[in-house]
Design an enzyme around this catalytic site. Structure first.
Site, PDB file in Angstrom:
ATOM      1  N   GLU A 122       0.851  -1.189   0.000  1.00  0.00           N
ATOM      2  CA  GLU A 122       0.000   0.000   0.000  1.00  0.00           C
ATOM      3  C   GLU A 122       0.889   1.243   0.000  1.00  0.00           C
ATOM      4  O   GLU A 122       1.927   1.273   0.650  1.00  0.00           O
ATOM      5  CB  GLU A 122      -0.892   0.006   1.241  1.00  0.00           C
ATOM      6  CG  GLU A 122      -1.837   1.209   1.307  1.00  0.00           C
ATOM      7  CD  GLU A 122      -2.744   1.207   2.526  1.00  0.00           C
ATOM      8  OE1 GLU A 122      -3.827   1.794   2.451  1.00  0.00           O
ATOM      9  OE2 GLU A 122      -2.367   0.615   3.558  1.00  0.00           O
TER      10      GLU A 122
ATOM     11  N   LYS B 296      -9.895   1.669  -2.596  1.00  0.00           N
ATOM     12  CA  LYS B 296     -10.143   1.209  -1.236  1.00  0.00           C
ATOM     13  C   LYS B 296     -11.583   1.507  -0.825  1.00  0.00           C
ATOM     14  O   LYS B 296     -12.035   2.650  -0.865  1.00  0.00           O
ATOM     15  CB  LYS B 296      -9.166   1.915  -0.285  1.00  0.00           C
ATOM     16  CG  LYS B 296      -9.115   1.368   1.128  1.00  0.00           C
ATOM     17  CD  LYS B 296      -7.985   2.090   1.885  1.00  0.00           C
ATOM     18  CE  LYS B 296      -7.669   1.443   3.209  1.00  0.00           C
ATOM     19  NZ  LYS B 296      -6.479   2.100   3.826  1.00  0.00           N
TER      20      LYS B 296
ATOM     21  N   CYS C 178      -5.681  -2.962   2.669  1.00  0.00           N
ATOM     22  CA  CYS C 178      -5.475  -2.715   4.093  1.00  0.00           C
ATOM     23  C   CYS C 178      -6.752  -2.862   4.931  1.00  0.00           C
ATOM     24  O   CYS C 178      -7.148  -3.965   5.264  1.00  0.00           O
ATOM     25  CB  CYS C 178      -4.838  -1.344   4.291  1.00  0.00           C
ATOM     26  SG  CYS C 178      -4.023  -1.133   5.900  1.00  0.00           S
TER      27      CYS C 178
END
Length: 275
Positions: A39, A108, A149
């Site tokens: 990331e 995301k 994440c």
């Protein structure tokens, strides 16, 4: 089949890009077919950095990813970068095939907004907007689902990917020194075990001088929930084989997919937006 990079990220974008290119080449030289970067591999991680490092897609960083995938003939999951589009910022992961073409872009979905008193407060939503699509891509080796994440904390996303036939879930991520030791490995093992899939993560290397200190420890977990490859906090390349026969054996031995009570419960997508 797979390999994951723990990359030392600095404030100099050009250095981050050249380092990523070198490590992709190193991994491909060891026979890797699928490569995963961390990331925010091209910039420091923090709400104060996203706007200044953000790019359009396609742009400088994705051009490098495209070239690296093509030069090394690998499927390259390009970690994530801050993306600017239409006046909004996103935390976006692009995936490139061995021909250098972009296969998908995952923004995301779940923004990292947490507040652990006395430990860490972080609010991605102060600068970023969330994505709104699930992201799956096919390779000749296996089907892959992508999250970034904080997306990993949401079991529903992994379940949906598994239902769509994914055998490998990849999460570029940057857990911190509070949540990292507590939850990083646990979440990966949980997602792998619940769905009988392989789970792979790639983290930036730890930099104690950074404003946000990443935990590091890129990891690969088997469908049995076993850690089969793991890096330390420093920059490294780790390797793991994705064994679909082993995955199939586990699903036969403990056939939870066939035993689910779909008459009692279900996990479904409400909005059909898929990369």
């Amino acid at each position: 089949l797979g390999y994951k990079v723990v990359l030392q990220v600095t404030s100099v974008k050009a250095d981050n890009l050249s380092r990523a290119r070198r490590l992709v080449k190193e991994a491909a030289g060891q026979g890797s077919k699928v490569v995963l970067l961390p990331e925010c591999f091209n910039s420091p991680y923090g709400t104060g950095f996203f706007a200044s490092y953000a790019e359009r897609i396609p742009g400088e960083s994705t051009q490098l990813l495209s070239e690296a995938a093509k030069e090394n003939k690998v499927y390259l999951v390009g970690g994530s970068i801050p993306e600017e589009d239409g006046g909004k910022l996103y935390n976006s992961c692009t995936v490139f095939g061995p021909d250098g073409e972009m296969i998908l872009k995952h923004r995301k979905i779940h923004l990292f907004d947490i507040d652990v008193p006395g430990k860490i407060r972080f609010q991605e939503s102060e600068t970023l907007s969330p994505g709104d699509s699930l992201s799956v891509f096919e390779t000749p080796f296996c089907k892959v689902g992508v999250g970034i994440c904080y997306d990993m904390r949401f079991a529903e996303l992994a379940q949906l990917y598994s239902r769509r036939g994914c055998q490998l879930l990849v999460y570029p991520g940057a857990f911190n020194m509070t949540t990292g030791p507590a939850h990083w490995e646990l979440l990966q093992r949980g997602r792998a075990l619940d769905n009988q899939v392989y789970v792979a993560t790639a983290s930036p290397a730890r930099d104690e001088t950074a404003s946000y200190v990443a935990w590091g420890h890129s990891t690969v977990v088997s469908p049995w929930g076993e850690v089969i490859s793991k890096a330390g906090p420093e920059e490294a390349v780790i390797y793991a084989d994705i064994d679909l026969q082993y995955l199939s054996d586990i699903r036969q031995q403990i056939p939870i997919t066939a035993q689910r009570r779909d008459d009692l419960y279900t996990v479904t997508t409400v909005k059909e937006g898929s990369s």
